[in-house]
Design an enzyme around this catalytic site. Sequence first.
Site: not given
Length: 305
Positions: A47, A52, A81, A114
């Site tokens: 994931d 990120y 996402k 998200h």
Amino acid sequence: ANTLAPSVRLNNGLEMPVIGLGTYLANEGECERAVRDAIDAGYRHIDTAYLYGNEKEVGNAIRSKIDEGAIRREDVFIVTKLWNTFHRPDQVEKAFQKSFENLNLTYIDLYLIHFPLAYKQVHKDGSDRTPQSVDDVNLFPNVNGRPVYDDIDYVDTWRAMEGLLQTGNVRSIGVSNFDIPQMERLLSQVTITPVTNQVECHPNHNQLPLIKYCNDRNITVTAYSPLGRPYLAKNNLAINDPKVQAIAAAHNKTPAQVVLRYSYQNGAIVIPKSTKQQRIKENFNILDFSLTPEEMNVMNSFNNE
Ligand SMILES: NC(=O)C1=CN([C@@H]2O[C@H](COP(=O)(O)OP(=O)(O)OC[C@H]3O[C@@H](n4cnc5c(N)ncnc54)[C@H](OP(=O)(O)O)[C@@H]3O)[C@@H](O)[C@H]2O)C=CC1
Ligand SMILES: O=C1CO[C@H](CO)[C@@H](O)[C@@H]1O
């Protein structure tokens, strides 16, 4: 070879492994090795998110494992996402394309909205210029620390997500951080049902009503922060509780394994994050025991809703 985790069949017929590796705060220099360690430990689900900043490292790790012959592309399930600043329907494909290029993996298994809310898109240099590329965008537009929202309906964003399936570059689409009323509204207006709703889920926030709502409609729930983010040092966190330590001792397991097992037994897919090899292995090793109904009741008592 390691035992792999089983998969669940999604509502589009594809399969998603029930344990995945989380990568939020898996930073530059450690993320790639963590993902490689996870593949070695038997994980087949990773994931990540544009937010990120580690999609390239995740992709590098997967490609290196494919090149080594350890896995084939179709053996792993890769999730990323759409960030809040790209909800405008005409921005969705552009944002997806960026993540797709970062990951560089022939296709993406699952792309999620998200959050069910949109941020205004502004240039990260603080000027009024229109951002020319995805990486020019300020991911947290704010005025005096308050987020600047944009009035874009997530139903419209979802329709653009549906369009991505036609490209063949993504196989499934889903949502994240949607509550039951938001799910209800989305499902009543769209043609393609999300395969999953990824939400915060751990004993202190067990999400039993949402899991039931989603599972009744053939939508999986993916549990994020499944350990409850122990670094935030919240009071009464299950993983730190003597009652959970006792349950763990009775099964010769760790509190982390009991906490993950709890959400798994409630029907969620779990995606614990660690960059430490020992914990990566520990968090995967939750399929060879089960919690009794009495132990599940003890775990239920942590829920604070
Ligand atoms: N859709 C969304 O909005 C969100 C999605 N997510 C996703 O879910 C993933 C997991 O959630 P996350 O918020 O990271 O929180 P987790 O509940 O997975 O907790 C991660 C923290 O726990 C530590 N940890 C890992 N394993 C153990 C263990 N066995 N015993 C004790 N401590 C441990 C990790 O440290 P260390 O690495 O040092 O081992 C890290 O600090 C994210 O990484 C991300 O992929 C998360 C939040 C929001
Ligand atoms: O995925 C995520 C990781 O954690 C972040 C900080 O809490 C969240 O904003 C985001 O949803």
